[in-house]
Write an enzyme that holds these catalytic residues in place. Structure first.
Site, PDB file in Angstrom:
ATOM      1  N   CYS A 329       0.831  -1.196   0.000  1.00 35.75           N
ATOM      2  CA  CYS A 329       0.000   0.000   0.000  1.00 35.75           C
ATOM      3  C   CYS A 329       0.875   1.259   0.000  1.00 35.75           C
ATOM      4  O   CYS A 329       1.725   1.424  -0.857  1.00 35.75           O
ATOM      5  CB  CYS A 329      -0.969  -0.051   1.178  1.00 35.75           C
ATOM      6  SG  CYS A 329      -2.223   1.243   1.187  1.00 35.75           S
ATOM      7  N   VAL A 330       0.681   2.147   0.968  1.00 34.87           N
ATOM      8  CA  VAL A 330       1.421   3.408   0.980  1.00 34.87           C
ATOM      9  C   VAL A 330       2.924   3.181   1.133  1.00 34.87           C
ATOM     10  O   VAL A 330       3.733   3.978   0.641  1.00 34.87           O
ATOM     11  CB  VAL A 330       0.882   4.328   2.104  1.00 34.87           C
ATOM     12  CG1 VAL A 330       1.137   3.735   3.475  1.00 34.87           C
ATOM     13  CG2 VAL A 330       1.503   5.704   2.023  1.00 34.87           C
TER      14      VAL A 330
END
Length: 598
Positions: A329-330
């Site tokens: 993800c991030v």
């Protein structure tokens, strides 16, 4: 002599039936106790309840309404079709067999209970809602006069309204709740109220029995040691379970907006445990929840003080020139920037491969999260962080839950508050509720620079550690995974990584979404994945030509990784590597940082 008729006797007054009296007393007690609970709650908590509007979308609503009214012909056409379908629905109930309801066969798990089909009134209510909501959503989607972002925000706002207004969400219009209330004498509503007030005090909606789990006891239990720590993270090295290990170690960067043990839930579901069993020396970064000590933290810190520091520690511990990396993800977004920094410094060889779990770098098609990056939202974030340099993780958790409000909000409103059911123990939901704070400076710049302005894919658009970032220079072999049903990082958006990197690349489209699409061990034999030996420019072309394989994609990943891992070597024990004095064991996994709860 005929007997004279007598005066009719007045009916004797009867005492109330014991059952009726008991029921009356039960309802009276319920009302009194409910009022007492509410009074006690508001007396103690009223001054601490936040009064914020995290969406700030009223202006969007007003502009959407004005745009819709500007095209009366389209509205009249839509209204005419709606009236035709509504009449068919009504006729199908009044005179069965003479007309077919246009939504009779629509399947929706909110209305799966028998009560919705057994009683014609509730079946009609169900179908009326489904019909009306479909036209409301169609009307919003067809609005002209709004730009793409404004239209997306309007659609999101209306979807939230439509989901909230479902008759399944209200006690008096949900036959399952009415049945439960009658059977329990209303105790379900009292228990639900207790759940509601407890959740309000906690500042979040509970989804599972949180007492059933404990980090380090029955989740995050893969054996290992914390071998390094700084203010941003603890580095965990896991104990080997094979006689030999692959030479190149693996370093996992989970997102710091969640806790790392999504990859180390129960033993059966743990990606970390499985990776160790494949002969990998596995390290994972356990990020610290933001507090006053991280007030200054920005993307520069997560790259330099975070990912690069962890990478150098792993290389020093294992004595290898490179390591495999995973960014989830991030953290995957940040890993892309880290790779560009290493490339610019002539150090790209430190990373043997980069794997991306549901990560995005190009936000041009980032999905519903894009609705949260306008000026109004930025202003709201500024208010939420005015008295502290971090964003409360519970606010972020609610944002993600709103992307799937029926599954992650309203289903729990019904089960927890209306039905009054006990919380069901579920490890994944326990992790989902274990929120983390994020630094306010980083969060704001991330939303503005990367999400809103999409500067990460513009050569030189952002600068990290003094390096103008150019993803086009990154030639590290990359394994890119996307989730077919991902609502946070849409697969279409994750696929764009393939067009920004050079070098060897493989894209895998996994069944399910942002979590289940990643956490899908082979032993469960669930879902499927799609692969292709070519990477077309367009995601739709990839999907059209991809080969489907049943089950988990993890074996495909390890088959891709192994030939790039430099053969086998002796296993490495945590805290006993080449630099054991510098990286001696600090404490047992999973460490202190992950156990902090907000």
């Amino acid at each position: 002599m005929a007997e004279m008729p007598t005066e009719p006797k007045a009916p004797e007054s009867k005492a109330p039936e014991p059952q009726a009296l008991q029921q009356f007393q039960q309802w009276t007690d319920l009302a009194g106790r409910s009022q007492q609970l509410m009074m006690e709650f508001w007396a103690k908590e009223h001054d601490t309840m936040p009064a914020t509007d995290p969406l700030g979308m009223m202006a969007t609503w007003q502009r959407a309404t004005a745009a819709a009214l500007a095209d009366p012909k389209k509205l009249l056409d839509l209204q005419a079709r709606y009236m035709t379908d509504a009449m068919a629905l009504w006729q199908s109930f009044v005179t069965p067999g003479t007309a077919k309801s246009p939504v009779a066969e629509v399947k929706d798990k909110r209305f799966a209970g028998e009560g919705w089909q057994q009683a014609p009134a509730f079946d009609f209510l169900r179908q009326s809602y489904l019909l009306t909501s479909s036209y409301v959503l169609e009307a919003t989607a067809g609005i002209d006069g709004l730009d793409a972002k404004e239209k997306a925000r309007a659609n999101f706002l209306v979807k939230q309204f439509v989901d909230a207004m479902s008759p399944s969400n209200f006690a008096l219009t949900n036959p399952e709740v009415l049945k439960k209330t009658a059977e329990s004498g209303g105790s379900n509503l009292l228990k639900g109220l207790e759940h509601l007030l407890d959740d309000l005090k906690a500042g979040r909606m509970r989804m599972t029995d949180e007492d059933a789990f404990e980090v380090g006891r029955n989740v995050a239990i893969t054996p290992g040691k914390v071998v390094f720590e700084n203010r941003l993270f603890q580095l965990i090295q896991y104990a080997p379970t094979t006689e030999t290990v692959l030479t190149t170690p693996l370093l996992i960067f989970p997102p710091w907006i969640n806790k790392f043990y999504i990859l180390d839930l129960t033993a059966e579901k743990s990606f970390i445990r499985w990776a160790v069993e494949q002969g990998l020396t596995v390290f994972v970064v356990s990020w610290k929840s933001a507090d006053a000590t991280t007030a200054d933290v920005t993307l520069d810190h997560y790259v330099g003080e975070g990912q690069l520091t962890a990478l150098d520690a792993v290389l020093e511990i294992c004595g290898t020139p490179s390591a495999h990396t995973i960014g989830y993800c991030v953290a995957g977004t940040t890993l892309a920037a880290t790779l560009a920094v290493l490339q610019a410094r002539g150090q790209a060889g430190k990373v043997a491969t980069a794997t991306f779990f549901t990560a995005q770098v190009d936000m041009s098609e980032c999905g519903d999260l894009g609705v949260f990056v306008d000026d109004a939202t930025m202003s709201t974030l500024a208010k939420l962080t005015a008295d502290k340099p971090w964003l409360d993780g519970r606010n972020m958790a609610m944002t993600f839950n709103m992307l799937r409000s029926n599954d992650l909000i309203w289903s729990y409103v019904v089960n927890n508050y209306l039905m009054g059911r006990d919380y069901f123990p579920f490890d994944l939901l326990y992790w989902n509720s274990d929120a983390t704070n994020v630094p306010a400076l980083w969060h704001r710049s991330y939303l503005e620079d990367i999400y809103r302005d999409n500067l990460l894919v513009v050569p030189g658009g952002i600068t990290v550690l003094g390096v103008p970032i150019d993803l086009g220079t990154v030639s590290t072999p990359s394994y890119i995974q996307g989730g077919k049903e991902d609502h946070i990082a849409p697969a279409r958006s994750a696929y764009k990584l393939t067009s920004h990197f050079t070098g060897d690349k493989r894209f895998v489209l996994a069944g399910s979404g942002h979590i289940a699409g990643v956490v899908n061990p082979p032993s469960l034999k669930k879902y499927q994945y799609w692969t292709s030996e070519t990477l077309p420019a367009r995601f739709d072309d990839f999907v059209a030509g991809a080969l489907e394989t049943k089950g988990s994609w993890w074996p495909d990943w390890i088959a891709w990784l192994t030939p790039r891992s430099g053969g086998m070597t002796a296993p490495r024990l945590p805290g006993e590597g080449r630099a054991q004095g510098k990286y001696a064991a600090i404490e047992d996994a999973p460490g202190r940082y992950v156990k902090e709860r907000i």
